[in-house]
Design a protein around this motif. Structure first.
Motif, PDB file in Angstrom:
ATOM      1  N   ILE A 237      43.681  58.503  37.897  1.00  0.00           N
ATOM      2  CA  ILE A 237      43.245  58.294  36.522  1.00  0.00           C
ATOM      3  C   ILE A 237      43.749  59.469  35.690  1.00  0.00           C
ATOM      4  CG2 ILE A 237      41.256  58.060  34.987  1.00  0.00           C
ATOM      5  CD1 ILE A 237      39.675  56.997  37.395  1.00  0.00           C
ATOM      6  N   PRO A 238      44.642  59.234  34.715  1.00  0.00           N
ATOM      7  CA  PRO A 238      45.215  60.336  33.940  1.00  0.00           C
ATOM      8  C   PRO A 238      44.140  61.157  33.221  1.00  0.00           C
ATOM      9  CG  PRO A 238      46.447  58.313  33.561  1.00  0.00           C
ATOM     10  CD  PRO A 238      45.207  57.931  34.310  1.00  0.00           C
ATOM     11  N   ALA A 239      44.366  62.446  33.152  1.00  0.00           N
ATOM     12  CA  ALA A 239      43.387  63.352  32.546  1.00  0.00           C
ATOM     13  C   ALA A 239      43.093  63.006  31.091  1.00  0.00           C
ATOM     14  CB  ALA A 239      43.874  64.788  32.654  1.00  0.00           C
ATOM     15  N   ASN A 240      44.088  62.444  30.395  1.00  0.00           N
ATOM     16  CA  ASN A 240      43.872  62.149  28.972  1.00  0.00           C
ATOM     17  C   ASN A 240      43.107  60.850  28.732  1.00  0.00           C
ATOM     18  OD1 ASN A 240      45.768  60.213  29.572  1.00  0.00           O
ATOM     19  ND2 ASN A 240      47.325  60.939  28.149  1.00  0.00           N
ATOM     20  N   THR A 241      42.663  60.197  29.823  1.00  0.00           N
ATOM     21  CA  THR A 241      41.896  58.957  29.682  1.00  0.00           C
ATOM     22  C   THR A 241      40.523  59.224  29.081  1.00  0.00           C
ATOM     23  OG1 THR A 241      43.024  58.037  31.627  1.00  0.00           O
ATOM     24  CG2 THR A 241      41.005  56.940  30.897  1.00  0.00           C
ATOM     25  N   TYR A 242      39.894  60.309  29.534  1.00  0.00           N
ATOM     26  CA  TYR A 242      38.558  60.663  29.076  1.00  0.00           C
ATOM     27  C   TYR A 242      38.511  62.140  28.711  1.00  0.00           C
ATOM     28  CZ  TYR A 242      37.298  56.323  31.518  1.00  0.00           C
ATOM     29  OH  TYR A 242      37.229  55.020  31.949  1.00  0.00           O
ATOM     30  N   SER A 243      37.709  62.479  27.713  1.00  0.00           N
ATOM     31  CA  SER A 243      37.584  63.881  27.311  1.00  0.00           C
ATOM     32  C   SER A 243      36.930  64.710  28.410  1.00  0.00           C
ATOM     33  CB  SER A 243      36.746  63.978  26.025  1.00  0.00           C
ATOM     34  OG  SER A 243      35.452  63.433  26.213  1.00  0.00           O
ATOM     35  N   THR A 244      36.176  64.075  29.290  1.00  0.00           N
ATOM     36  CA  THR A 244      35.498  64.766  30.384  1.00  0.00           C
ATOM     37  C   THR A 244      36.477  65.320  31.411  1.00  0.00           C
ATOM     38  OG1 THR A 244      33.519  63.411  30.138  1.00  0.00           O
ATOM     39  CG2 THR A 244      33.862  64.446  32.289  1.00  0.00           C
ATOM     40  N   LEU A 245      37.579  64.606  31.632  1.00  0.00           N
ATOM     41  CA  LEU A 245      38.527  64.997  32.682  1.00  0.00           C
ATOM     42  C   LEU A 245      39.381  66.181  32.241  1.00  0.00           C
ATOM     43  CD1 LEU A 245      39.805  61.542  34.018  1.00  0.00           C
ATOM     44  CD2 LEU A 245      38.226  63.122  35.140  1.00  0.00           C
ATOM     45  N   GLU A 246      39.532  67.128  33.147  1.00  0.00           N
ATOM     46  CA  GLU A 246      40.409  68.273  32.911  1.00  0.00           C
ATOM     47  C   GLU A 246      41.702  68.150  33.704  1.00  0.00           C
ATOM     48  OE1 GLU A 246      38.159  71.759  33.808  1.00  0.00           O
ATOM     49  OE2 GLU A 246      36.795  71.517  32.094  1.00  0.00           O
ATOM     50  N   ALA A 247      41.726  67.231  34.663  1.00  0.00           N
ATOM     51  CA  ALA A 247      42.915  66.972  35.475  1.00  0.00           C
ATOM     52  C   ALA A 247      42.861  65.516  35.916  1.00  0.00           C
ATOM     53  CB  ALA A 247      42.945  67.908  36.690  1.00  0.00           C
ATOM     54  N   ASP A 248      43.996  65.005  36.401  1.00  0.00           N
ATOM     55  CA  ASP A 248      44.009  63.638  36.905  1.00  0.00           C
ATOM     56  C   ASP A 248      42.967  63.490  38.011  1.00  0.00           C
ATOM     57  OD1 ASP A 248      46.116  63.333  35.205  1.00  0.00           O
ATOM     58  OD2 ASP A 248      47.647  63.063  36.760  1.00  0.00           O
ATOM     59  N   ALA A 249      42.324  62.324  38.065  1.00  0.00           N
ATOM     60  CA  ALA A 249      41.273  62.073  39.055  1.00  0.00           C
ATOM     61  C   ALA A 249      41.780  61.081  40.101  1.00  0.00           C
ATOM     62  CB  ALA A 249      40.025  61.531  38.380  1.00  0.00           C
ATOM     63  N   ARG A 250      41.673  61.466  41.355  1.00  0.00           N
ATOM     64  CA  ARG A 250      42.165  60.645  42.460  1.00  0.00           C
ATOM     65  C   ARG A 250      41.306  59.390  42.605  1.00  0.00           C
ATOM     66  NH1 ARG A 250      41.579  64.192  45.801  1.00  0.00           N
ATOM     67  NH2 ARG A 250      43.619  65.207  45.722  1.00  0.00           N
ATOM     68  N   SER A 251      41.961  58.237  42.732  1.00  0.00           N
ATOM     69  CA  SER A 251      41.254  56.969  42.792  1.00  0.00           C
ATOM     70  C   SER A 251      42.049  55.972  43.622  1.00  0.00           C
ATOM     71  CB  SER A 251      41.036  56.441  41.361  1.00  0.00           C
ATOM     72  OG  SER A 251      40.358  55.212  41.355  1.00  0.00           O
ATOM     73  N   VAL A 252      41.606  54.725  43.618  1.00  0.00           N
ATOM     74  CA  VAL A 252      42.365  53.604  44.167  1.00  0.00           C
ATOM     75  C   VAL A 252      42.315  52.487  43.127  1.00  0.00           C
ATOM     76  CG1 VAL A 252      41.930  54.170  46.589  1.00  0.00           C
ATOM     77  CG2 VAL A 252      40.331  52.670  45.358  1.00  0.00           C
ATOM     78  N   SER A 253      43.213  51.514  43.237  1.00  0.00           N
ATOM     79  CA  SER A 253      43.244  50.472  42.213  1.00  0.00           C
ATOM     80  C   SER A 253      43.651  49.125  42.798  1.00  0.00           C
ATOM     81  CB  SER A 253      44.222  50.852  41.090  1.00  0.00           C
ATOM     82  OG  SER A 253      45.555  50.792  41.566  1.00  0.00           O
ATOM     83  N   MET A 254      43.378  48.087  42.001  1.00  0.00           N
ATOM     84  CA  MET A 254      43.734  46.711  42.346  1.00  0.00           C
ATOM     85  C   MET A 254      44.319  46.058  41.097  1.00  0.00           C
ATOM     86  SD  MET A 254      41.115  43.818  43.912  1.00  0.00           S
ATOM     87  CE  MET A 254      40.726  44.824  45.349  1.00  0.00           C
ATOM     88  N   TRP A 255      45.405  45.294  41.249  1.00  0.00           N
ATOM     89  CA  TRP A 255      46.056  44.685  40.094  1.00  0.00           C
ATOM     90  C   TRP A 255      45.260  43.514  39.527  1.00  0.00           C
ATOM     91  CZ3 TRP A 255      49.758  45.415  36.556  1.00  0.00           C
ATOM     92  CH2 TRP A 255      50.618  46.510  36.743  1.00  0.00           C
ATOM     93  N   ASN A 256      45.325  43.384  38.209  1.00  0.00           N
ATOM     94  CA  ASN A 256      44.713  42.271  37.476  1.00  0.00           C
ATOM     95  C   ASN A 256      45.805  41.362  36.921  1.00  0.00           C
ATOM     96  OD1 ASN A 256      41.660  43.213  36.887  1.00  0.00           O
ATOM     97  ND2 ASN A 256      43.014  44.968  36.814  1.00  0.00           N
ATOM     98  N   PHE A 257      45.523  40.068  36.922  1.00  0.00           N
ATOM     99  CA  PHE A 257      46.430  39.083  36.329  1.00  0.00           C
ATOM    100  C   PHE A 257      45.650  38.138  35.434  1.00  0.00           C
ATOM    101  CE2 PHE A 257      50.145  40.302  38.512  1.00  0.00           C
ATOM    102  CZ  PHE A 257      51.200  39.494  38.112  1.00  0.00           C
ATOM    103  N   ALA A 258      46.286  37.729  34.351  1.00  0.00           N
ATOM    104  CA  ALA A 258      45.756  36.633  33.555  1.00  0.00           C
ATOM    105  C   ALA A 258      46.081  35.340  34.293  1.00  0.00           C
ATOM    106  CB  ALA A 258      46.378  36.624  32.161  1.00  0.00           C
ATOM    107  N   ILE A 259      45.164  34.392  34.237  1.00  0.00           N
ATOM    108  CA  ILE A 259      45.345  33.126  34.943  1.00  0.00           C
ATOM    109  C   ILE A 259      45.201  31.959  33.977  1.00  0.00           C
ATOM    110  CG2 ILE A 259      44.672  33.973  37.216  1.00  0.00           C
ATOM    111  CD1 ILE A 259      41.839  32.961  36.692  1.00  0.00           C
ATOM    112  N   ALA A 260      45.796  30.844  34.356  1.00  0.00           N
ATOM    113  CA  ALA A 260      45.761  29.636  33.538  1.00  0.00           C
ATOM    114  C   ALA A 260      45.441  28.451  34.428  1.00  0.00           C
ATOM    115  CB  ALA A 260      47.108  29.407  32.843  1.00  0.00           C
ATOM    116  N   ASN A 261      44.736  27.473  33.882  1.00  0.00           N
ATOM    117  CA  ASN A 261      44.561  26.226  34.612  1.00  0.00           C
ATOM    118  C   ASN A 261      45.937  25.627  34.870  1.00  0.00           C
ATOM    119  OD1 ASN A 261      44.279  23.029  34.382  1.00  0.00           O
ATOM    120  ND2 ASN A 261      42.382  23.845  35.259  1.00  0.00           N
ATOM    121  N   CYS A 262      46.198  25.260  36.089  1.00  0.00           N
ATOM    122  CA  CYS A 262      47.550  24.834  36.476  1.00  0.00           C
ATOM    123  C   CYS A 262      47.996  23.552  35.780  1.00  0.00           C
ATOM    124  CB  CYS A 262      47.627  24.639  37.990  1.00  0.00           C
ATOM    125  SG  CYS A 262      47.340  26.149  38.940  1.00  0.00           S
TER     126      CYS A 262
END
Length: 331
Positions: A237-262
């Protein structure tokens, strides 16, 4: 697996009734007069992001449309599969479970009529506590901590409790909308909130304005342990995301997709994708998480079938090579 450009697929009967005319005029045959985008609870990124692109598409295409508060990715898969919502937003984990028939909303139902439309952003998993709690790391979380995991059935609620258990945390599970949970944290009714949402998370940004918070990162060992056990990838998580962060915060992530009725017309979905993907600056003005809503991230979907209209757009504008057996209706 044979890779095929959708330009070839576009010549088949599946798209003959749904492509744009060569002179630039759209064929609006079968288009709905209005549409709904399934998002999540208010105070979360899904609601802000989803309502924003819904309004953008409605304005650009001259339709009535908007975001709808839902329980998040799992419910959105169900709503889009049944056609109760034309569009929605999901993450790869809940999408895979829904396709396999293990979505808790409808166990045994394989939700194969929800198609991939466009990449949105990565969802980082992060933990927030009040600074006054003294909780600054996962190791600091007290036995029996009251943790808010977001709406029931959301990505956070589906995976974060399992992650906490994997890390040996003993907790009391709470659910609710992000805004409500933020208020409970501030009032001392919760010890932590375990967020899985695009950043910046509106509820966290609001908390920062009102009080001092700790945004808790994983250690390198905790990150590796979670990645080995769940369908997530390394993320900072980049440090500039929140004023609280002073450095990048180590995390994990999962991708999001927009979906449509087929079953939606290919020309309609093509036009929606074109509106969203053609001007990233407009999307970023809706939510900063949209910095990742770019054509080159089309390849982050390895789970869902593509809607033919979306596949056509990414083939024509992003050089995507989508296997024919990953395009709905081309089986």
């Amino acid at each position: 697996m044979t890779m095929t450009k959708l330009t070839a697929f576009a010549l088949t009967t599946a798209l003959t009734a749904g492509v744009a005319f060569a002179d630039g005029h759209e064929d609006r045959t079968g288009w709905p007069e209005s549409f709904t985008v399934g998002t999540a609870s208010q105070g979360g990124t899904y609601f802000a992001y989803g309502s924003g692109w819904a309004n953008l598409v409605a304005d650009e295409l001259g339709l009535t449309g908007g975001g709808e508060v839902t329980g998040g990715p799992m419910q959105n898969m169900a709503l889009v599969h049944t056609g109760e919502a034309q569009f929605g937003m999901t993450t790869m984990g809940p999408a895979a479970e829904s396709l396999a028939g293990t979505n808790p909303i409808a166990p045994g139902l394989q939700m194969t009529n929800a198609c991939a439309m466009f990449p949105m952003y990565q969802t980082p998993f992060s933990v927030t506590a009040l600074s006054s709690s003294g909780i600054a790391s996962v190791a600091d979380i007290p036995d029996g901590a009251r943790i808010g995991f977001g709406p029931a059935g959301s990505t956070s609620d589906t995976y974060f409790p399992r992650m906490m258990e994997e890390l040996g945390v003993n907790f009391e599970r709470r659910n609710g909308g992000w805004t409500d949970l933020g208020g409970q944290l501030q009032d001392g009714l919760l010890d932590l909130i375990a967020f899985a949402a695009g950043i910046p998370i509106p509820a966290v940004s609001q908390l920062e304005v009102q009080t001092d918070v700790n945004i808790i990162e994983f250690t390198a060992e905790e990150q590796a342990q979670i990645m080995a056990a769940f369908p997530v990838s390394e993320f900072n998580i980049p440090a500039n995301t929140y004023s609280t962060l002073e450095a990048d915060a180590r995390s994990v992530s999962m991708w999001n997709f927009a979906i449509a009725n087929c079953d939606l017309p290919a020309s309609f979905v093509y036009a929606v994708v074109d509106t969203v993907m053609s001007d990233n600056d407009r999307m970023v003005s809706i939510h900063r998480a949209a910095q990742s809503t770019t054509p080159d991230n089309w390849d982050k979907n390895g789970v869902m079938m593509w809607h033919p209209g979306a596949a056509q757009w990414f083939t024509e504008h992003a050089g995507a090579e989508i296997p024919a057996d990953m395009i709905h209706g081309d089986m």
